[in-house]
Design an enzyme around this catalytic site. Sequence first.
Site, mmCIF file in Angstrom:
data_model
loop_
_atom_site.group_PDB
_atom_site.id
_atom_site.type_symbol
_atom_site.label_atom_id
_atom_site.label_comp_id
_atom_site.label_asym_id
_atom_site.label_seq_id
_atom_site.Cartn_x
_atom_site.Cartn_y
_atom_site.Cartn_z
ATOM 1 N N CYS A 25 0.835 -1.199 0.000
ATOM 2 C CA CYS A 25 0.000 0.000 0.000
ATOM 3 C C CYS A 25 0.866 1.244 0.000
ATOM 4 C CB CYS A 25 -0.952 0.007 1.192
ATOM 5 S SG CYS A 25 -0.084 0.159 2.779
ATOM 6 N N CYS A 28 3.383 1.602 2.789
ATOM 7 C CA CYS A 28 4.640 0.881 2.572
ATOM 8 C C CYS A 28 5.609 1.743 1.772
ATOM 9 C CB CYS A 28 4.378 -0.424 1.823
ATOM 10 S SG CYS A 28 3.291 -1.578 2.677
ATOM 11 N N ASP A 442 10.378 24.806 -33.366
ATOM 12 C CA ASP A 442 11.523 25.217 -34.166
ATOM 13 C C ASP A 442 11.205 24.824 -35.600
ATOM 14 O OD1 ASP A 442 14.366 25.899 -34.795
ATOM 15 O OD2 ASP A 442 14.420 23.755 -35.237
ATOM 16 N N ASP A 648 14.622 19.546 -32.838
ATOM 17 C CA ASP A 648 15.269 18.301 -33.256
ATOM 18 C C ASP A 648 16.788 18.387 -33.326
ATOM 19 O OD1 ASP A 648 15.533 19.895 -35.576
ATOM 20 O OD2 ASP A 648 15.634 18.087 -36.810
ATOM 21 N N ASP A 652 18.543 23.409 -30.402
ATOM 22 C CA ASP A 652 17.251 23.464 -29.707
ATOM 23 C C ASP A 652 17.356 23.015 -28.255
ATOM 24 O OD1 ASP A 652 15.972 24.220 -32.100
ATOM 25 O OD2 ASP A 652 15.807 22.127 -32.719
#
Length: 757
Positions: A25, A28, A442, A648, A652
Amino acid sequence: MANLTEAVIMRDEKIVDLGIGGMTCASCVNRVEKALKRQVFVSDAVVNLATETVRVTAKNTGSTQDDVVRQIKRVIRDAGYEPKTITRHVDDHVDTVFGVDRQFLPTLVALLLSAPLVFPMLVGIFDSNVSQRIVLSPAIQFILATPVQFVIGWPFYRSAWSAIKARSSNMELLVVIGTTAGWLLSTWLWLTASDTHVQHLYYEGSAVVIALVMLGKYLETRSKKETTKAIRALQNLQPTLACLLPDGIKRDEITTVSIGELFVGDVIRVIPGERLPADGVVVAGQSTVDESMVTGEPLPVAKMAGDRVVGGTLNGEAILDIRVTATDTKSILAQIIGMVSDAQAVKAPVQRQVDRVAAVFVPVVLLIATATFAMWWLTGASFETATINMVAVLVIACPCALGLATPAAMMVGSGVAAKNGILIKDAIALEVAQRVDTVVFDKTGTLTEGRPTVMATNFLIEDPDALAAIATLQADNPHPLAGALRNWLDVSGHGPLKLGGSAVVKNQPGQGVLLRHSVPPNGQDVLWRMGSVAWMQALEIDLAPCQDTLQNWQREGYSIALLTREQSVVAMFALGDTVRDGAVDAIGQLQKAGLSVVMMSGDNHAAAAVMAKRLGITSVFSQCLPGDKLERVRALQANKQIVAFIGDGINDAPALSAADVGIAMNSDRHGDVAMGAAGITLMRADPLLVMAALQISKETAKKIRQNLFWAFFYNVAGIPLAALGFLNPVVAGGAMAMSSVSVMTNALLLNRWKPRQ
């Protein structure tokens, strides 16, 4: 509770991942995290109940990796749980005894022993007279209930005792106190009652509660295996053996080796229908490869010499010889598995709030249960009634569902995203993405192809040598525009072209290329040039015949190359980036969803404005260097906007890191750097996946909210009902078990998600 078979992974000297057995649970989770964070060598610890794992960030104290792992294992064991190792592949094998799942066997025995106890009570719902006639004698009830309570239920006592030793509390403590109270009450009533045939006992309550709790845990475990299905499917894609060409040349000397024995630079052979053992570059052969597991793209991709391939993808119809570029843990497939696993290991902000609630939940329940007993007894109820109502409160309050609500949804959400080519690096990115209101792209490589293409041509003079001159001028030129011109010649159907006679080519850096061509048979020299407008103006070449076209192309933002023979312009070429397939539709989807779309570009304002118009974007920033993109993102955030940045390339990376959600689009433009800085990675260069990533984020967040509602609903509604005497322990136990099952089942519904187009 069954343990996920796992082993230790040391990704670097500070990060340790371990499995934990015995957690049940949210309490824990809180106990393990507190125990680890108290250690001087631990800077952070995050426990995931759904995967039964812990990620520990250890300080660099000079200890060896093995010493750090041993220390962490001891802390986990001292907290009352069992440290486990994480194997690279999750075992799906089901261990059985007489055809029954060994994990389910204790639960089955508990259910079979409890059934005779609860049967008369069920019959009594319809006919109390019949129920009284078939009720078992107290001795038989004792014989049936006691093994369930103290033998099958022994793990509950062990876990509860560990919690007490750690001066903490957990779900097992609630179960142990409640069921033991019911068993002791029944035994006391049996031994002290004058008429044992009339006296009602509560052995069935204690036994059935334990049986139902165990059944709920078993169903949770089965559901958890479903949530890790995406990782197991990815792991199973990795072959274990490879056919090695020892020297890369003698194709008849092939040795079968384990993939763990491969080195970068080895050449391996992959026959049709086999999965590629490692990442690499094709050195011989031509085939198609199914890369859907990486990109999500269903159509096979043609591969030939020089093309990159990914380990785990499926070879098509012909043999490929591949030079290995990355092995095992460094492969793209290993990185994908790592990213999906990491997304499940990192704790979402909402889960941290839930954990804080769970830390005080069990003590509060114990107080409520004590108050319930006192209230009933002080208001004149019998000791028996007061005890039963107290037991019902303890049983209904188990916080299992509360601990599973968030991690279960996060696991399934990140798994189904991975199947659709969207990798979620961490849970924070998944949670924040559903609140994004501004999407910043971009331009180059995300909305556009990222490479120049000949967009328009204009031949002013008919010259039979013009095309051959272009081919000769650009043959060995590494400039991207030269590559675009070569591609234009190929696509236009102009075969191999070559000028007759002798030719001398000279590159003029930053300006263009010139060619001195000696024309046979008289040896007359002809001077060809191809380059920028500024170069031609400096050479005082007459541009009047092409001035109108020049102005139009410049307004369009194109790069322009002029071909001249001596002092005359022969041809003009407009070069520009092409819009990526799906970009316009992707922008439309985002805008239709009410999101603000912004484009950033390093191009001049004219070129950026033209591209933005073609894409349907009204907000555009041009001439942006990496630092400019970072500042623009921060400015948007300062305006209270939640920003997702899509890029990419290396340039960036700063903006991807600064954005609320960084989304990297996998490409050939140093995409590994962008992926490292981003929280989400799109495994194929498809702008439509941006909307899909935001969609799965929203769907996952919705499941989290639903799960938390039901988890709190069971407790908030159930505890008062039990305290007021409207729930007996058996019904409370069933409701508690169903709360966990319903949360896991609701999370698994995410597997039906598909990107909306």
